[in-house]
Design an enzyme around this catalytic site. Sequence first.
Site, PDB file in Angstrom:
ATOM      1  N   ASP A  13       0.804  -1.224   0.000  1.00  0.00           N
ATOM      2  CA  ASP A  13       0.000   0.000   0.000  1.00  0.00           C
ATOM      3  C   ASP A  13       0.838   1.275   0.000  1.00  0.00           C
ATOM      4  OD1 ASP A  13      -2.201  -1.679   0.123  1.00  0.00           O
ATOM      5  OD2 ASP A  13      -2.286  -1.613   2.305  1.00  0.00           O
ATOM      6  N   LYS A  16       1.744   2.149  -5.141  1.00  0.00           N
ATOM      7  CA  LYS A  16       2.257   1.597  -6.414  1.00  0.00           C
ATOM      8  C   LYS A  16       1.326   1.915  -7.584  1.00  0.00           C
ATOM      9  CE  LYS A  16       2.278  -2.421  -4.367  1.00  0.00           C
ATOM     10  NZ  LYS A  16       2.062  -2.043  -2.976  1.00  0.00           N
ATOM     11  N   GLY A  17       0.013   1.724  -7.358  1.00  0.00           N
ATOM     12  CA  GLY A  17      -0.966   1.958  -8.427  1.00  0.00           C
ATOM     13  C   GLY A  17      -0.858   3.365  -8.975  1.00  0.00           C
ATOM     14  N   LYS A  18      -0.797   4.345  -8.058  1.00  0.00           N
ATOM     15  CA  LYS A  18      -0.719   5.742  -8.491  1.00  0.00           C
ATOM     16  C   LYS A  18       0.526   5.973  -9.355  1.00  0.00           C
ATOM     17  CE  LYS A  18       0.554  10.329  -7.360  1.00  0.00           C
ATOM     18  NZ  LYS A  18       0.482  11.591  -6.663  1.00  0.00           N
ATOM     19  N   ASN A  38      -5.345 -10.086  -3.620  1.00  0.00           N
ATOM     20  CA  ASN A  38      -5.016  -9.547  -2.284  1.00  0.00           C
ATOM     21  C   ASN A  38      -4.550  -8.095  -2.430  1.00  0.00           C
ATOM     22  OD1 ASN A  38      -2.719 -10.488  -3.650  1.00  0.00           O
ATOM     23  ND2 ASN A  38      -1.691 -11.266  -1.825  1.00  0.00           N
ATOM     24  N   ALA A  39      -4.063  -7.737  -3.594  1.00  0.00           N
ATOM     25  CA  ALA A  39      -3.609  -6.368  -3.860  1.00  0.00           C
ATOM     26  C   ALA A  39      -4.807  -5.441  -4.084  1.00  0.00           C
ATOM     27  CB  ALA A  39      -2.724  -6.357  -5.099  1.00  0.00           C
ATOM     28  N   HIS A  41      -4.764  -1.609  -5.730  1.00  0.00           N
ATOM     29  CA  HIS A  41      -3.959  -0.490  -6.225  1.00  0.00           C
ATOM     30  C   HIS A  41      -4.885   0.654  -6.633  1.00  0.00           C
ATOM     31  CE1 HIS A  41      -0.323  -3.319  -7.213  1.00  0.00           C
ATOM     32  NE2 HIS A  41      -0.698  -3.357  -5.969  1.00  0.00           N
ATOM     33  N   ARG A 143       2.523 -28.616  -7.234  1.00  0.00           N
ATOM     34  CA  ARG A 143       2.318 -29.139  -8.590  1.00  0.00           C
ATOM     35  C   ARG A 143       0.929 -29.724  -8.817  1.00  0.00           C
ATOM     36  NH1 ARG A 143       7.686 -32.332  -7.807  1.00  0.00           N
ATOM     37  NH2 ARG A 143       6.715 -32.316  -5.763  1.00  0.00           N
ATOM     38  N   THR A 239       2.984 -12.614   2.606  1.00  0.00           N
ATOM     39  CA  THR A 239       2.136 -13.209   1.579  1.00  0.00           C
ATOM     40  C   THR A 239       2.880 -14.429   1.013  1.00  0.00           C
ATOM     41  OG1 THR A 239       0.735 -12.766  -0.323  1.00  0.00           O
ATOM     42  CG2 THR A 239       2.931 -11.725  -0.355  1.00  0.00           C
ATOM     43  N   ALA A 299      -7.368  -0.988   0.705  1.00  0.00           N
ATOM     44  CA  ALA A 299      -8.114  -0.819  -0.547  1.00  0.00           C
ATOM     45  C   ALA A 299      -8.834  -2.108  -0.948  1.00  0.00           C
ATOM     46  CB  ALA A 299      -7.162  -0.384  -1.664  1.00  0.00           C
ATOM     47  N   LYS A 331       3.104  10.289   0.034  1.00  0.00           N
ATOM     48  CA  LYS A 331       2.313  10.739   1.191  1.00  0.00           C
ATOM     49  C   LYS A 331       3.050  11.695   2.132  1.00  0.00           C
ATOM     50  CE  LYS A 331      -1.477   7.771   1.575  1.00  0.00           C
ATOM     51  NZ  LYS A 331      -2.351   6.877   2.298  1.00  0.00           N
TER      52      LYS A 331
HETATM   53  P1  GDP Z   1      -0.812   0.394  -3.547  1.00  0.00           P
HETATM   54  O1  GDP Z   1      -1.405  -0.887  -3.079  1.00  0.00           O
HETATM   55  O2  GDP Z   1       0.661   0.443  -3.335  1.00  0.00           O
HETATM   56  O3  GDP Z   1      -1.179   0.745  -4.948  1.00  0.00           O
HETATM   57  O4  GDP Z   1      -1.423   1.530  -2.603  1.00  0.00           O
HETATM   58  P2  GDP Z   1      -2.958   1.655  -2.171  1.00  0.00           P
HETATM   59  O5  GDP Z   1      -3.742   2.150  -3.309  1.00  0.00           O
HETATM   60  O6  GDP Z   1      -3.431   0.421  -1.492  1.00  0.00           O
HETATM   61  O7  GDP Z   1      -2.830   2.716  -1.012  1.00  0.00           O
HETATM   62  C1  GDP Z   1      -2.304   3.993  -1.221  1.00  0.00           C
HETATM   63  C2  GDP Z   1      -3.375   5.009  -0.795  1.00  0.00           C
HETATM   64  O8  GDP Z   1      -2.789   6.275  -0.677  1.00  0.00           O
HETATM   65  C3  GDP Z   1      -4.473   5.165  -1.832  1.00  0.00           C
HETATM   66  O9  GDP Z   1      -5.653   5.508  -1.177  1.00  0.00           O
HETATM   67  C4  GDP Z   1      -3.966   6.334  -2.679  1.00  0.00           C
HETATM   68  O10 GDP Z   1      -5.022   7.033  -3.332  1.00  0.00           O
HETATM   69  C5  GDP Z   1      -3.327   7.188  -1.633  1.00  0.00           C
HETATM   70  N1  GDP Z   1      -2.178   7.975  -2.072  1.00  0.00           N
HETATM   71  C6  GDP Z   1      -1.209   7.656  -2.980  1.00  0.00           C
HETATM   72  N2  GDP Z   1      -0.254   8.600  -2.983  1.00  0.00           N
HETATM   73  C7  GDP Z   1      -0.610   9.532  -2.081  1.00  0.00           C
HETATM   74  C8  GDP Z   1       0.002  10.743  -1.625  1.00  0.00           C
HETATM   75  O11 GDP Z   1       1.075  11.145  -2.028  1.00  0.00           O
HETATM   76  N3  GDP Z   1      -0.683  11.434  -0.647  1.00  0.00           N
HETATM   77  C9  GDP Z   1      -1.868  11.015  -0.138  1.00  0.00           C
HETATM   78  N4  GDP Z   1      -2.446  11.745   0.786  1.00  0.00           N
HETATM   79  N5  GDP Z   1      -2.451   9.888  -0.569  1.00  0.00           N
HETATM   80  C10 GDP Z   1      -1.822   9.146  -1.513  1.00  0.00           C
HETATM   81  P1  IMO Z   2      -0.944  -4.133  -2.264  1.00  0.00           P
HETATM   82  O1  IMO Z   2      -0.478  -4.669  -3.596  1.00  0.00           O
HETATM   83  C1  IMO Z   2      -1.002  -4.568   2.062  1.00  0.00           C
HETATM   84  C2  IMO Z   2      -1.076  -8.624   3.670  1.00  0.00           C
HETATM   85  C3  IMO Z   2      -2.332  -9.068   4.392  1.00  0.00           C
HETATM   86  C4  IMO Z   2      -1.740 -10.056   5.361  1.00  0.00           C
HETATM   87  C5  IMO Z   2      -0.637 -10.726   4.556  1.00  0.00           C
HETATM   88  C6  IMO Z   2      -1.051 -12.035   3.883  1.00  0.00           C
HETATM   89  O2  IMO Z   2      -2.228  -3.407  -2.300  1.00  0.00           O
HETATM   90  O3  IMO Z   2       0.170  -3.378  -1.618  1.00  0.00           O
HETATM   91  P2  IMO Z   2      -2.619 -12.728   1.858  1.00  0.00           P
HETATM   92  O4  IMO Z   2      -3.990 -12.274   1.483  1.00  0.00           O
HETATM   93  O5  IMO Z   2      -1.585 -12.465   0.834  1.00  0.00           O
HETATM   94  O6  IMO Z   2      -2.617 -14.120   2.354  1.00  0.00           O
HETATM   95  O7  IMO Z   2      -2.260 -11.837   3.145  1.00  0.00           O
HETATM   96  O8  IMO Z   2      -0.273  -9.798   3.558  1.00  0.00           O
HETATM   97  N1  IMO Z   2      -1.300  -8.122   2.288  1.00  0.00           N
HETATM   98  C7  IMO Z   2      -1.225  -6.832   1.961  1.00  0.00           C
HETATM   99  N2  IMO Z   2      -1.036  -5.729   2.715  1.00  0.00           N
HETATM  100  N3  IMO Z   2      -1.112  -4.442   0.725  1.00  0.00           N
HETATM  101  C8  IMO Z   2      -1.266  -5.531  -0.054  1.00  0.00           C
HETATM  102  O9  IMO Z   2      -1.233  -5.482  -1.398  1.00  0.00           O
HETATM  103  C9  IMO Z   2      -1.385  -6.792   0.562  1.00  0.00           C
HETATM  104  N4  IMO Z   2      -1.581  -8.055   0.097  1.00  0.00           N
HETATM  105  C10 IMO Z   2      -1.507  -8.856   1.177  1.00  0.00           C
HETATM  106  O10 IMO Z   2      -2.955  -7.985   5.016  1.00  0.00           O
HETATM  107  O11 IMO Z   2      -1.138  -9.381   6.427  1.00  0.00           O
HETATM  108 MG    MG Z   3      -2.909  -1.585  -1.804  1.00  0.00          MG
END
Ligand code: GDP
Ligand code: IMO
Ligand code: MG
Length: 424
Positions: A13, A16-18, A38-39, A41, A143, A239, A299, A331
């Site tokens: 979190d 990465k998506g942004k 599980n992701a 983005h 497997r 994970t 997310a 952030k």
């Molecule tokens: P990812 O899993 O790595 O793609 O990240 P997530 O989307 O799960 O979580 C990042 C959160 O932070 C999302 O709600 C984004 O919209 C938000 N976000 C990303 N960059 C920034 C930033 O620079 N500032 C703030 N305030 N929010 C951000």
């Molecule tokens: P993105 O790509 C944050 C965490 C879960 C749990 C552990 C194992 O959005 O960054 P799983 O479902 O893989 O068996 O969970 O990993 N987890 C994440 N935490 N961002 C993620 O993905 C995650 N994907 C899994 O919360 O602790």
């Molecule tokens: Mg995320």
Amino acid sequence: MAVDLLLGLQWGDEGKGKIVDVLTSKYNIIARFQGGPNAGHTLVFNGKKHVLHTIPSGIFHEDTANVVGNGVVIDPVIFKKELDKLAEQGIDYKKSLLISRKAHIILPTHRLLDAASEASKGKAKIGSTLKGIGPTYMDKTGRNGIRVGDIELADWKDKYRSLADKHEDMIKFYNVEIQYDLKELEIEFFEAIETLKTLTFIDSEEYLHQAMKGGQTILAEGAQGSLLDIDFGTYPFVTSSNTTAAGACTGLGIAPNQIGEVFGIFKAYTTRVGSGPFPTELFDTNGEIMAKVGHEFGATTGRPRRCGWLDLVALRYACQINGVTQLIMMKGDVLSGFETLKVCTAYNYKGEEITHLPFNIEEENVTPIYTEFKGWNEDLTEMTEASQMPQALNDYIAFLEKELEIPITIVSVGPDRKQTIVRQ
Ligand code: GDP
Ligand code: IMO
Ligand code: MG
């Protein structure tokens, strides 16, 4: 052309998506290499928020190909929901979305097994997203898995049945209360398989190899973060895939000498969702402010994320394992208004000061040692150029660059595409 990588350096979190979305205009192909639904983005542009789980974050750019690599695990049901959302927004994904035949499929019983495994662990649970990730990767390495290419074959339903039957026996073995109606789940699953079949399946390693030869630019998009890596993360609270640079090689079929830039992405503080050790976690108002201002809710699951100060011991470790060449700090805007900021630069490990990540980072073994910084009050969210950034933020960044010996080339100051400052 080399393949560039973008990876999370913390517990996921990071944003990465942004950043993949921001960088996509520079690439012909975006390729996801591991993880699955599980992701979550998040991308924000034109005042709208989009959350992607399995589909690469380049999908909103018309001329970019988006590859779901062999290292990814796909839940057809969640995938179909993602496709439906894209269709609602008029995104023509059919021509740009390509799926590896070697990617594994998450079955409904994998999800049930995940739930049974977590329930059986009680307080020691991983805090999984319950998307069936662990059981699917277990079947892959055991497997027994079913791959995307299998669903093109005539006998795949027999293979499905025998695996699902075996899973049902395993669920009984856990001896926990799990309510389910597999027939219902299968209706939805087989419908979604039909949708999946309307997409283009490819031999992705060959596709990427030819693309590279033809001079196309490729960005590999990671999911989760380095501290959730199955080998190098905070095991067992991780994970089930390699989230680190090596995972891009195995998850896409790219040789190590074909990797170019490695973009390492981190939040200016730290968050974690789910269970497991977190040395710099805050349980005070500072942590509450980070959670509130940063909207720190998962997310994918909506669970609150745990928050804490930036941990340079862990970050240095992640940079080392991944061979990070450029850092991206996210952030920073969330930290505006803190009088004092802290950064963990070393651990007190069983009475000794250390600067590397040891085997045990549980609270009883590790106490963070902090360096304090003067905070900044300026609102960063409207800033577009490095010259506008306050001195205290520049000092914070300079300190991180010095400690990590890697330049921070992008600073993100808000969730929107536009809220991105490129530094020279
Ligand atoms: P990812 O899993 O790595 O793609 O990240 P997530 O989307 O799960 O979580 C990042 C959160 O932070 C999302 O709600 C984004 O919209 C938000 N976000 C990303 N960059 C920034 C930033 O620079 N500032 C703030 N305030 N929010 C951000
Ligand atoms: P993105 O790509 C944050 C965490 C879960 C749990 C552990 C194992 O959005 O960054 P799983 O479902 O893989 O068996 O969970 O990993 N987890 C994440 N935490 N961002 C993620 O993905 C995650 N994907 C899994 O919360 O602790
Ligand atoms: Mg995320």
